[in-house]
Design a protein around this motif. Structure first.
Motif, PDB file in Angstrom:
ATOM      1  N   LYS A  50      -9.214  28.715 -10.588  1.00 12.56           N
ATOM      2  CA  LYS A  50     -10.315  28.129 -11.325  1.00 12.56           C
ATOM      3  C   LYS A  50     -11.584  28.939 -11.086  1.00 12.56           C
ATOM      4  N   ALA A  51     -12.247  29.289 -12.154  1.00  9.11           N
ATOM      5  CA  ALA A  51     -13.426  30.163 -12.030  1.00  9.11           C
ATOM      6  C   ALA A  51     -14.676  29.403 -11.644  1.00  9.11           C
ATOM      7  N   ASP A  52     -14.700  28.080 -11.806  1.00  9.05           N
ATOM      8  CA  ASP A  52     -15.921  27.318 -11.569  1.00  9.05           C
ATOM      9  C   ASP A  52     -15.949  26.629 -10.211  1.00  9.05           C
ATOM     10  N   VAL A  53     -14.948  26.849  -9.369  1.00  3.54           N
ATOM     11  CA  VAL A  53     -14.924  26.227  -8.047  1.00  3.54           C
ATOM     12  C   VAL A  53     -14.525  27.266  -6.993  1.00  3.54           C
ATOM     13  N   TYR A  54     -14.816  26.947  -5.754  1.00  2.00           N
ATOM     14  CA  TYR A  54     -14.313  27.728  -4.625  1.00  2.00           C
ATOM     15  C   TYR A  54     -13.923  26.749  -3.529  1.00  2.00           C
ATOM     16  N   TYR A  55     -13.247  27.246  -2.531  1.00  2.00           N
ATOM     17  CA  TYR A  55     -12.717  26.404  -1.466  1.00  2.00           C
ATOM     18  C   TYR A  55     -13.275  26.870  -0.129  1.00  2.00           C
ATOM     19  N   THR A  56     -13.736  25.901   0.653  1.00  2.00           N
ATOM     20  CA  THR A  56     -14.343  26.216   1.945  1.00  2.00           C
ATOM     21  C   THR A  56     -13.956  25.158   2.960  1.00  2.00           C
ATOM     22  N   CYS A  57     -14.282  25.424   4.211  1.00  2.00           N
ATOM     23  CA  CYS A  57     -13.976  24.502   5.313  1.00  2.00           C
ATOM     24  C   CYS A  57     -15.246  23.747   5.687  1.00  2.00           C
ATOM     25  N   SER A  58     -15.155  22.449   5.837  1.00  2.00           N
ATOM     26  CA  SER A  58     -16.333  21.654   6.193  1.00  2.00           C
ATOM     27  C   SER A  58     -16.811  21.954   7.607  1.00  2.00           C
ATOM     28  N   MET A  59     -15.904  22.410   8.465  1.00  2.00           N
ATOM     29  CA  MET A  59     -16.281  22.754   9.839  1.00  2.00           C
ATOM     30  C   MET A  59     -16.699  24.210   9.969  1.00  2.00           C
ATOM     31  N   HIS A  60     -16.205  25.064   9.103  1.00  2.00           N
ATOM     32  CA  HIS A  60     -16.514  26.492   9.163  1.00  2.00           C
ATOM     33  C   HIS A  60     -16.891  26.968   7.762  1.00  2.00           C
ATOM     34  N   PRO A  61     -18.133  26.722   7.349  1.00  2.00           N
ATOM     35  CA  PRO A  61     -18.547  27.039   5.969  1.00  2.00           C
ATOM     36  C   PRO A  61     -18.535  28.522   5.643  1.00  2.00           C
ATOM     37  N   GLN A  62     -18.382  29.384   6.657  1.00  2.00           N
ATOM     38  CA  GLN A  62     -18.308  30.813   6.358  1.00  2.00           C
ATOM     39  C   GLN A  62     -16.985  31.206   5.709  1.00  2.00           C
ATOM     40  N   ILE A  63     -15.992  30.305   5.765  1.00  2.00           N
ATOM     41  CA  ILE A  63     -14.706  30.554   5.114  1.00  2.00           C
ATOM     42  C   ILE A  63     -14.838  30.184   3.643  1.00  2.00           C
ATOM     43  N   VAL A  64     -14.707  31.147   2.771  1.00  2.00           N
ATOM     44  CA  VAL A  64     -14.802  30.935   1.323  1.00  2.00           C
ATOM     45  C   VAL A  64     -13.602  31.611   0.668  1.00  2.00           C
ATOM     46  N   GLN A  65     -12.798  30.829  -0.102  1.00  2.00           N
ATOM     47  CA  GLN A  65     -11.637  31.365  -0.808  1.00  2.00           C
ATOM     48  C   GLN A  65     -11.653  30.876  -2.250  1.00  2.00           C
ATOM     49  N   ASP A  66     -10.931  31.598  -3.113  1.00  2.00           N
ATOM     50  CA  ASP A  66     -10.889  31.216  -4.512  1.00  2.00           C
ATOM     51  C   ASP A  66      -9.683  30.358  -4.854  1.00  2.00           C
ATOM     52  N   LYS A  67      -8.864  29.983  -3.860  1.00  2.00           N
ATOM     53  CA  LYS A  67      -7.710  29.118  -4.095  1.00  2.00           C
ATOM     54  C   LYS A  67      -7.530  28.188  -2.915  1.00  2.00           C
ATOM     55  N   PRO A  68      -6.865  27.053  -3.096  1.00  2.00           N
ATOM     56  CA  PRO A  68      -6.690  26.097  -2.006  1.00  2.00           C
ATOM     57  C   PRO A  68      -5.812  26.657  -0.899  1.00  2.00           C
ATOM     58  N   GLY A  69      -5.938  26.019   0.264  1.00  2.00           N
ATOM     59  CA  GLY A  69      -5.169  26.440   1.426  1.00  2.00           C
ATOM     60  C   GLY A  69      -5.721  25.795   2.675  1.00  2.00           C
ATOM     61  N   ASN A  70      -5.434  26.386   3.820  1.00  2.00           N
ATOM     62  CA  ASN A  70      -5.900  25.880   5.101  1.00  2.00           C
ATOM     63  C   ASN A  70      -6.879  26.854   5.721  1.00  2.00           C
ATOM     64  N   CYS A  71      -7.787  26.312   6.524  1.00  2.00           N
ATOM     65  CA  CYS A  71      -8.771  27.148   7.223  1.00  2.00           C
ATOM     66  C   CYS A  71      -8.056  28.018   8.252  1.00  2.00           C
ATOM     67  N   PRO A  72      -8.296  29.312   8.266  1.00  2.00           N
ATOM     68  CA  PRO A  72      -7.629  30.178   9.257  1.00  2.00           C
ATOM     69  C   PRO A  72      -8.134  29.967  10.683  1.00  2.00           C
ATOM     70  N   ILE A  73      -9.233  29.213  10.839  1.00  2.00           N
ATOM     71  CA  ILE A  73      -9.783  28.995  12.182  1.00  2.00           C
ATOM     72  C   ILE A  73      -9.293  27.678  12.770  1.00  2.00           C
ATOM     73  N   CYS A  74      -9.559  26.581  12.053  1.00  2.00           N
ATOM     74  CA  CYS A  74      -9.169  25.259  12.570  1.00  2.00           C
ATOM     75  C   CYS A  74      -7.947  24.676  11.864  1.00  2.00           C
ATOM     76  N   HIS A  75      -7.443  25.378  10.821  1.00  2.00           N
ATOM     77  CA  HIS A  75      -6.240  24.979  10.088  1.00  2.00           C
ATOM     78  C   HIS A  75      -6.402  23.657   9.344  1.00  2.00           C
ATOM     79  N   MET A  76      -7.641  23.225   9.119  1.00  2.00           N
ATOM     80  CA  MET A  76      -7.867  22.059   8.274  1.00  2.00           C
ATOM     81  C   MET A  76      -7.733  22.454   6.808  1.00  2.00           C
ATOM     82  N   GLU A  77      -7.418  21.490   5.975  1.00  2.00           N
ATOM     83  CA  GLU A  77      -7.286  21.761   4.553  1.00  2.00           C
ATOM     84  C   GLU A  77      -8.658  22.068   3.952  1.00  2.00           C
ATOM     85  N   LEU A  78      -8.726  23.141   3.180  1.00  2.00           N
ATOM     86  CA  LEU A  78      -9.982  23.535   2.567  1.00  2.00           C
ATOM     87  C   LEU A  78     -10.383  22.517   1.498  1.00  2.00           C
TER      88      LEU A  78
END
Length: 420
Positions: A50-78
């Motif tokens: 989706k071009a109008d959204v991005y995915y990030t971690c609420s605990m680690h906002p520096q993580i920004v991805q263009d598709k859903p997944g898990n945070c590589p730091i805390c493994h929480m769902e983006l």
């Protein structure tokens, strides 16, 4: 048999080769079909980005991805965040970030500011009543009669004994002139003038009349000369010790008269116009609840600190019974004007000595920083003189965290550009 298949004349040979070619073509086509079918069977469905959204971690906002997944730091769902057209001074946060940062807003409005200004201050010595006792002549401090900082010394108290070769020589000259006057009184030489000259030298070097008179009577002197305090006060500095040599003009002791003290208050440059320099100031002491002492503004520093944008005010107050001590914290209450003004909680304004800034909510979960000019402070409120309008929604809690998040996402260089 093979000979019959592949070698029966020219006609038979051509027919066999044609059948073999057809067989090989069919074999390769069938094999290709099987490979493609297997590939299509194992192929995963293509994820739609989706071009109008991005995915990030609420605990680690520096993580920004263009598709859903898990945070590589805390493994929480983006979490999914909608992209917006932020300007360079804006920042958008997710609902989780706003909740975790305890970011709260309030609507800017008019309020009645108080008619007084409260400033923090510190009690200090009245420098106009600090006296220095110095050595009149070079010599060795043989004995000190006051050795502790804080000792009280009255004018005329025996302060120290000094051994000085020059002073002893001057005493001998005085006795010699006295003896010649008594012996050769009728001479054409004016021994009275010589005697007065020798006496004046002793007086110049700090020997008192009461010390010279016994010297003239006994015609004997001690190698040690007593010196007495020329002022009354408490010892604030004692740079010399017994056995040390002191030079002519060297400081022996500093004495402070504590009958009056200075309350030195810090005032922001934006508050100077509100101060009534001719009015009465009230000094309150946190260490002495209920105590309120009135005084007058005696001095305002003509220079403002370029680093802190703070000026110094000095209020002279009486110190009855020496109850007040230099170094005590104090509050100075000064009269000021009263009136309606746009006000905010002090914590909503970010100040660093060069600028004042607030965060204003411009859209849902979107905040923009704005430069403001501050004015009078009263209690926990501060006046906003310019930069905002009545009805603006301003961040009153979590402004520092919002500022840190902005620097984290866009870098400190963006903040420096905004300052300029």
């Amino acid at each position: 048999m093979l000979q019959n298949i592949f070698y029966y004349g020219p006609g038979r040979r051509n027919t066999t080769q044609l059948c073999l070619r057809r067989y090989l073509v069919r074999f390769f086509l069938y094999a290709t079909f099987l490979l493609l079918a297997a590939a299509c069977k194992n192929k995963k469905p293509v994820e739609v980005v989706k071009a109008d959204v991005y995915y990030t971690c609420s605990m680690h906002p520096q993580i920004v991805q263009d598709k859903p997944g898990n945070c590589p730091i805390c493994h929480m769902e983006l979490i999914q965040v909608k992209k917006t057209n932020e300007t360079k001074d804006e920042i958008m946060l997710s609902a989780e970030q706003i909740q975790l940062g305890n970011i709260q807003t309030d609507t800017l409005g008019s309020a009645l500011m108080g008619d007084k200004v409260v400033l923090t201050a510190t009690l200090n010595f009245d420098e106009m009543k600090v006296n220095t006792v110095s050595a009149r002549i070079t010599g060795r401090i043989d004995r000190l009669y006051f050795k502790n900082t804080g000792d009280f010394i009255k004018k005329g108290d025996h302060l120290f004994d000094l051994y000085s070769e020059e002073l002893n020589t001057a005493k001998q000259e005085y006795l010699a002139a006295l003896e010649r006057q008594q012996t050769l009184g009728n001479s054409i030489i004016d021994f009275k003038q010589l005697l007065q000259s020798a006496k004046n030298k002793l007086l110049l070097w700090g020997v008192s009349e009461s010390q010279i008179d016994p010297l003239a009577k006994t015609k004997q002197f001690s190698p040690l000369t007593a010196f007495y305090s020329t002022a009354t006060g408490y010892v604030t500095e004692l740079p010399i010790k017994e056995g040390q040599y002191v030079m002519e003009g060297g400081v022996v002791v500093k004495l402070a008269d504590l009958s009056t003290l200075w309350a030195e208050a810090q005032v922001y440059a934006s508050q100077l116009a509100l101060v009534d320099y001719q009015g009465v100031a009230t000094v309150q002491l946190p260490d002495m609840p209920g105590a309120a002492i009135t005084g007058k503004v005696t001095f305002a520093n003509p220079e403002i600190s370029t680093d802190t944008r703070i000026n110094l005010l000095r209020i002279s107050i009486p110190n009855t019974n020496n109850q007040l001590k230099p170094g005590m914290p104090a509050y100075v209450v000064l009269k000021s004007r009263a009136g309606n003004a746009l006000t905010l909680p002090i914590d909503a304004v970010l100040r660093n000595g060069q600028m004042a800034m607030v965060w204003v909510q411009t859209d849902n979960n979107t905040f923009k920083r704005k430069m403001v000019e501050t004015g009078l402070e009263s209690g926990d409120r501060i006046e906003i003189k310019s930069g905002l309008q009545n009805g603006d929604v301003v961040v009153v809690s979590g402004a520092y965290l919002l500022n840190s998040e902005y620097i984290f996402k866009k870098g400190s260089a963006a903040m420096e550009v905004h300052k300029h």
